[in-house]
Design an enzyme around this catalytic site. Structure first.
Site, PDB file in Angstrom:
ATOM      1  N   ASP A 135      -0.023   5.083   0.822  1.00  0.00           N
ATOM      2  CA  ASP A 135      -0.237   6.066   1.898  1.00  0.00           C
ATOM      3  C   ASP A 135      -0.170   5.371   3.259  1.00  0.00           C
ATOM      4  O   ASP A 135      -0.948   4.450   3.529  1.00  0.00           O
ATOM      5  CB  ASP A 135      -1.615   6.718   1.753  1.00  0.00           C
ATOM      6  CG  ASP A 135      -1.750   7.552   0.492  1.00  0.00           C
ATOM      7  OD1 ASP A 135      -1.434   8.746   0.540  1.00  0.00           O
ATOM      8  OD2 ASP A 135      -2.164   6.995  -0.537  1.00  0.00           O
TER       9      ASP A 135
ATOM     10  N   ASP B 274       0.882  -1.153   0.000  1.00  0.00           N
ATOM     11  CA  ASP B 274       0.000   0.000   0.000  1.00  0.00           C
ATOM     12  C   ASP B 274       0.936   1.223   0.000  1.00  0.00           C
ATOM     13  O   ASP B 274       2.109   1.098   0.372  1.00  0.00           O
ATOM     14  CB  ASP B 274      -0.867  -0.035   1.268  1.00  0.00           C
ATOM     15  CG  ASP B 274      -1.668   1.232   1.438  1.00  0.00           C
ATOM     16  OD1 ASP B 274      -2.303   1.673   0.465  1.00  0.00           O
ATOM     17  OD2 ASP B 274      -1.650   1.790   2.556  1.00  0.00           O
TER      18      ASP B 274
HETATM   19  C1  G6P Z   1      -5.432   6.123   0.280  1.00  0.00           C
HETATM   20  C2  G6P Z   1      -5.562   6.875   1.597  1.00  0.00           C
HETATM   21  C3  G6P Z   1      -6.977   7.387   1.787  1.00  0.00           C
HETATM   22  C4  G6P Z   1      -7.434   8.165   0.550  1.00  0.00           C
HETATM   23  C5  G6P Z   1      -7.371   7.276  -0.677  1.00  0.00           C
HETATM   24  C6  G6P Z   1      -7.772   8.006  -1.942  1.00  0.00           C
HETATM   25  O1  G6P Z   1      -6.029   4.868   0.419  1.00  0.00           O
HETATM   26  O2  G6P Z   1      -5.220   6.063   2.684  1.00  0.00           O
HETATM   27  O3  G6P Z   1      -7.020   8.193   2.934  1.00  0.00           O
HETATM   28  O4  G6P Z   1      -8.749   8.650   0.728  1.00  0.00           O
HETATM   29  O5  G6P Z   1      -6.033   6.806  -0.810  1.00  0.00           O
HETATM   30  O6  G6P Z   1      -6.801   8.982  -2.228  1.00  0.00           O
HETATM   31  P1  G6P Z   1      -6.870  10.062  -3.363  1.00  0.00           P
HETATM   32  O7  G6P Z   1      -5.463  10.559  -3.459  1.00  0.00           O
HETATM   33  O8  G6P Z   1      -7.318   9.366  -4.630  1.00  0.00           O
HETATM   34  O9  G6P Z   1      -7.834  11.102  -2.958  1.00  0.00           O
HETATM   35 MG    MG Z   2      -2.687   3.172   3.605  1.00  0.00          MG
END
Ligand code: G6P
Ligand code: MG
Length: 210
Positions: free
Chosen positions: A10, A8
């Protein structure tokens, strides 16, 4: 036998939590909606659209689909400005060594992220070219805990789920990995998940022993 590891992005490779928080906070303040770090923690691994629905639980009025799209666009425009500040110094401790060790041992590495900004983030932290496959929010129709993101990464790597491990900081991601029949390694918040197989610290030992 583990032949590949899907990371993953983030919260595993780089900590964007605070940037997501700042951007959602700006949107919530504009709309007069209560938003705090506790609510932000619930957004880990959750798509942008689904994140907004969680934030709107505290809203005092209803929003149309068009207004919701305006709100996610507003948040994302500011979030992408904040992403400009990222550099390779923002790669989380230990990650660079782990990626190198896996590759030296012929273990394929991939990204499996719900974020539509994943490629931008990987370029900013100078890791874009290091992964054998990148699957992100632009490739999927269903977000974690649905296993789609990891199953697509498996196809791109040309490996079977049974030969893959996933590293996740979100409970939704651990659930997605298990639904995909992959071995789940937990870091951060996901360490409290009952569905995890191991903690992230055990990754190298488990993969190389295998
Ligand atoms: C990751 C983060 C989430 C976020 C998602 C979508 O999974 O952990 O907190 O909402 O990505 O991210 P984006 O950059 O597409 O808004
Ligand atoms: Mg994450």
């Amino acid at each position: 036998m583990i032949k590949g590891v899907i990371f993953d992005l983030d919260g595993v490779i780089v900590s964007t939590d605070n940037l997501h928080y700042k951007a959602w906070k700006k949107m919530a303040d504009k709309e007069n909606i209560e938003f705090n770090k506790q609510i932000n923690n619930r957004l880990r691994g959750i798509s942008r659209k689904a994140s907004l629905e969680i934030i709107l639980e505290k809203a005092k009025k209803d929003y149309t689909d068009v207004q919701k799209k305006e709100l996610t666009d507003y948040k994302n425009t500011y979030y992408r400005q904040l992403l400009e500040t990222l550099t390779k110094d923002d790669i989380l401790p230990g990650i660079t060594d782990i990626l190198n060790t896996l590759q030296e041992n012929n273990i394929k590495i991939a990204i499996g992220s719900s974020s539509k900004n994943a490629k931008k983030i990987l370029k900013k932290i100078e890791l874009y070219n290091q992964f054998a496959a990148i699957t992100d929010g632009t490739n999927i129709t269903q977000s974690k805990p649905h296993p789609e993101v990891f199953l697509i990464a498996a196809k791109k790597l040309d490996l079977l789920p049974i030969n893959l491990a996933v590293v996740e900081d979100a409970k939704s991601g651990i659930l997605a990995a298990k639904k995909a029949h992959m071995t789940a390694f937990a870091t951060g918040n996901a360490k409290n998940s009952q569905e995890k197989d191991y903690d992230f610290e055990q990754l190298i030992d488990v993969v190389l022993q295998d």
